[in-house]
Design an enzyme around this catalytic site. Structure first.
Site, PDB file in Angstrom:
ATOM      1  N   HIS A 155      -1.827   7.054   4.047  1.00  0.00           N
ATOM      2  CA  HIS A 155      -0.249   6.982   4.160  1.00  0.00           C
ATOM      3  C   HIS A 155      -0.084   8.405   3.687  1.00  0.00           C
ATOM      4  CE1 HIS A 155      -0.306   2.857   5.551  1.00  0.00           C
ATOM      5  NE2 HIS A 155       0.012   2.223   4.326  1.00  0.00           N
ATOM      6  N   CYS A 175       0.643  -1.216  -0.015  1.00  0.00           N
ATOM      7  CA  CYS A 175      -0.079   0.122   0.109  1.00  0.00           C
ATOM      8  C   CYS A 175       0.893   1.201  -0.103  1.00  0.00           C
ATOM      9  CB  CYS A 175      -0.870  -0.034   1.380  1.00  0.00           C
ATOM     10  SG  CYS A 175      -0.156  -0.327   2.723  1.00  0.00           S
TER      11      CYS A 175
END
Lengths: 358, 358, 358, 358
Positions: free
Chosen positions: B252, B158
């Protein structure tokens, strides 16, 4: 030491000023004899001045409590202060206020400042004990040039402090050429009025802190400058910073990538960092200036910020970086309101004292 | 479209599996017809299998609720599944389990995997729609080489996903040479058993995520590889990552420094990023693949992670970097459990479908 | 419905005002035709008025984006507004400003207010749809008494809202006698200027919210008052609150202990709560007004605040309380800036509209 | 004191065990001479046993570091320990393990336990120094009844501790009748394996802690029991608790409502609380047992948990409660892993020592 140096603290009642009160509690060389604040605080005792005006609630933010004596001391209006009667002044005020006030005081007395107002002037060093103690000589130049009996000597921005301490042994041993740094900064540096708003930082990262990146780049180069006949000559290396804010109370974490002139292994860097001693005989100095962790999960701000009373720089994750020439990368944690602020300023005063400059 | 493709979901009851259930709810092309889990879940309905064994409490972690039909569907033991009866399999399982299970299924049916088990094998592409769609051809090579009717195609880690999307228009226009990235990752990627322990992350940053940095470096180069006669030839550039964990639920954040072959101004990079279209006709695709912010306080994970249903990559703070040759720096936010996981895998399936590979 | 009611929004640019913009987007009955703000915003388009003056950065805090039309609408100075030209006014302003402004507007037009300025006056109801809709009749008394064509009708404090909704079916079925409540409130209710300071709430609980406890006690009794000939007669029961602030973005959690006139089992309370329908035909109303959880780990603010678009009250942990007579205890979660603020005020307007009061 | 009492610590390597190591560092009366752990730790030095098996990283969670001597001490298997050779045993183990192990040790030696295994047995007191020191006499009954040379004496649950200390002076002066309490508990009490999962608590409140509420109610009544001929006779009052988890590292905050037999003003309660001295001559005792704050924003867990070395109970917001008969309400903060765990257990040992029971 016959008697302690008399200290005036300007901006005493704010969160940064309170940290000076804590940093100077029972200090072997210095004692606070005068407290100054804004007109709002003037005339009150320190104990009263740190109470909320509306609710009367006491607003004290440090672990160390002020002494009864200090709590009873009167806070005077800094607008009326000219530096008389003390040996040294610490200032914990905003840059715009500092720009007016500090020169007036410096005519008579040394001023150690946390403000950025004078950091970038040619005859003003940014002192970090253990890193550029020799720059203190520039203060004599400043005194001559400006005709002052005292001087102004600012400490760096709190994000710069940990970085230059970690870079110092690398620079000495291998020659720093380039630095890329991403900071994840604690919120306490922004103070409380209003400082960082909770709605902005819980479950979040804020990718920008106004002016911070320029400060880090400019100060780092100045701190590593060479002091010669013509004054400071900036270090030849370049620094690029991205400064972010994280949901951390205290402590700045920095992810650093460094290119060195001569090749350096992570092991060799760890060795010179561990061996680095910025001067451990000063009262506020850490025993270990740089703590190097082998545990890859360290340093962490909550676990490491208070190492050595908040005065150590903790480093970990030392690795080779494949992108930069002779690249080394690591993570550091430094306490932004201890080594990076009041206690760091007191450490500067201690060093100046041993150098006969106070 | 006459009828929907039949989907089997392996690892259905975990947090990642639940995200597949949410990502596939009311999907125009796909419908879940089989659910698989461990022996502990086998035989239960999906609705029962997501209940805590001790307390009976329902453990559902997504905004979108499962349909009544799906809640009533039986979960079977994945150990007994050989891929029969479905058109495609999505897996949401750990790498070690995937290593055994996925080849068995791929003999019969395409497997789109969130696990890292096969990411680094020569005949396995790591597909990111809009970035390296042409690598899908490698799946035919894989089929031939392994004698499979299906194939295994993993999505990237990810942290890689947002990075390669942001780099793609830069690479096409200016040629990426070097990448330095520091990530501040949300905690949801680590799952719940136990995932990130609260005691480790509140008021804290953890400077290490095991294996993450290697994945980011390796996958980025592979995703930008050239597919020729002899297979994939890695992109010539180098990537250096420091991956940290922050007290952020989802999303993120990455601080990126890039060196390009040809000079690029921040304005020019913003322009090619805004113009980038990775294929907006796919059902799960964002309308805007990259959202470029002028506001220097953006992107922030809490404000930007859900942009375009969690499928956009948000970029801000585009500036010149003085350290790298033709240096550009910026900050990005990407949703780690939407574009970076289940919804991203569904997007891969959609692309493969339009390419006639499903 | 031939045409939509014309809405003026006062205090449009702040965080609470923005929530009204979001709450009224594509509303079937209402449309914003006028926007008002302070002199600082006056003359700007709404799109410009929500930009930070220093940085130019857009400051928009809701998930729903304002329409292009609304972004282009001019913001006028609320000091110049007298209520002409609209059918209803929503105000999102501080109590001291409301005290001056709202009566002026109410001379001409109904004013639905989030401010506390008039909540405690005898001829002013505090309406919560589904709980005390009949109190709307008091508005006619208010109009007559004050000689106004319009009226002022405030919504309650956001901590009161969830509490009275949860209490309503208990009161109807068993007769509430005493209420003890401890709230753990989200930070968004305090706004952003400065709202809650991050340094005060990360890794912390703040045990005090000025004036909040009095509001909760007073408003709860007034909302459950009986409206007779002589006006409102407060409910006979007593309420005791301790209100605290927690490190939660949105959503107020309340630990409630209730004494009832007639004995009530937890099962019976769950049943009347689940059966409670405050009027689900209104456009902004939740389908389920109270969601009762059997899972003892629910409700949680992060998981439950957005239930039914932030308009449901989530209840869990229903148990017998051994201390109070016929004691029942439970925990509730209510969205403080949706049901507890703008969307709740729009719901009041919807109810008044169906009652022919708008 | 000629020589120190020899202490064995069982469960030494976990987070609770480590707190005993910190609590006993340089203790004037006790010294750790034996360390016990599970078979996984047995045979290693303590320094090695606290390293992560996979990564080798040191896992130490306290501020106070273990001495070099202690780090080098061997950890033995608690399965092989029968209590020989020491004067007292502290246990930091789970209830199910304690149920087997503690009786075996108590045959020979006093066992001071943090586990709940024996808390509710008739001949077992739950000692809180300053609150029910006289219950220590029950240990003699226990010894006789069970034929043991030692005994088992557990400390209460960490949520009970602060509550009973705050209630003690109220009970003595006014007679406690009823107690309603809502706790907002820190996460450290849950330990680290896995303890509280970050995904569950950031931006959240969890309204349930299994078994906690029963413990608080039962233990509070037992601690205030009268010890007569027939053993303990529970205090006549009732306690009702709702226990929640908040995003706080250390420190339990409790919102308390108390009904007293005789009327008590907030001022009178403050006075008896401030005057309360639970025995300040014990080495681990706080100087001020209860710190009463006038500032309504206190106590806060982050600011007050470490008061008096984490051994004080901080109280604030003392007000009259209108719901209960002679109602008083307040908020307290108590450090769950210091006074509420290891340091509190050491305090019990100190008291038993002065009572000649060790």
């Amino acid at each position: 030491m016959a008697s302690k140096k008399k200290v005036a603290l300007v901006g005493a009642t704010g969160i940064a000023g309170q940290q000076f009160v804590a940093a100077l509690a029972d200090h072997p060389w210095f004692e606070i004899t005068r407290l100054f604040g804004s007109s709002r605080s003037a005339g009150k005792t320190f104990g009263d001045a740190i109470r909320d005006e509306k609710t009367g609630a006491r607003r004290w933010w440090c672990e160390v409590e002020p002494s009864a004596e200090l709590s009873a001391m009167r806070v005077d209006n800094s607008a009326d202060f000219d530096g008389d009667g003390v040996d040294v002044v610490f200032t914990a005020i905003e840059a715009d206020v500092a720009r007016e006030l500090e020169p007036r005081l410096a005519k008579k007395v040394p001023v150690i400042s946390t403000a950025s107002a004078f950091r970038y002037e040619d005859d003003v060093p940014i002192l970090v004990p253990g890193v550029n103690g020799d720059h203190a000589r520039l203060l004599t130049v400043q005194q001559k040039k400006r005709g002052w009996k005292g001087y102004v000597t600012p400490i760096p921005n709190c994000t710069t402090t940990g970085l230059v301490i970690a870079l110092k042994p690398i620079h000495d041993a291998f020659g720093v050429q380039k630095v890329i740094v991403t900071s994840m900064q604690g919120i306490s540096g922004a103070g409380r009025s209003p400082g960082v708003v909770a709605l902005d930082i819980i479950d979040n990262i804020v990718p920008y802190i106004p002016k911070e990146e320029e400060k880090v780049a400019r100060e780092t180069k100045k701190i590593f400058a060479t002091l010669g006949e013509g004054g400071l000559r900036d270090a030849g290396f370049v620094v690029s910073a991205t400064c972010t804010r994280a949901a951390v109370i205290d402590g700045h974490t920095e992810s650093v990538f460094v290119s060195t002139e001569n090749p350096a292994t992570p092991e060799a860097v760890a060795e010179v960092m561990r061996a680095f001693d910025g001067g451990s005989s000063l009262p506020s100095a850490p025993k270990r200036w740089i703590i190097v962790h082998d545990d890859p999960f360290r340093p962490q701000p909550r676990l490491d910020r208070d190492a050595e009373g908040g005065m150590a720089t903790s480093v970990g994750r030392l690795r080779t970086d494949p992108v930069l020439d002779n690249g080394i990368k690591f993570v550091l944690v430094s306490h932004n309101t201890k080594m990076g602020a009041a206690k760091g300023a007191v450490l500067v005063a201690e060093q100046l004292h041993t150098q006969g400059m106070l």
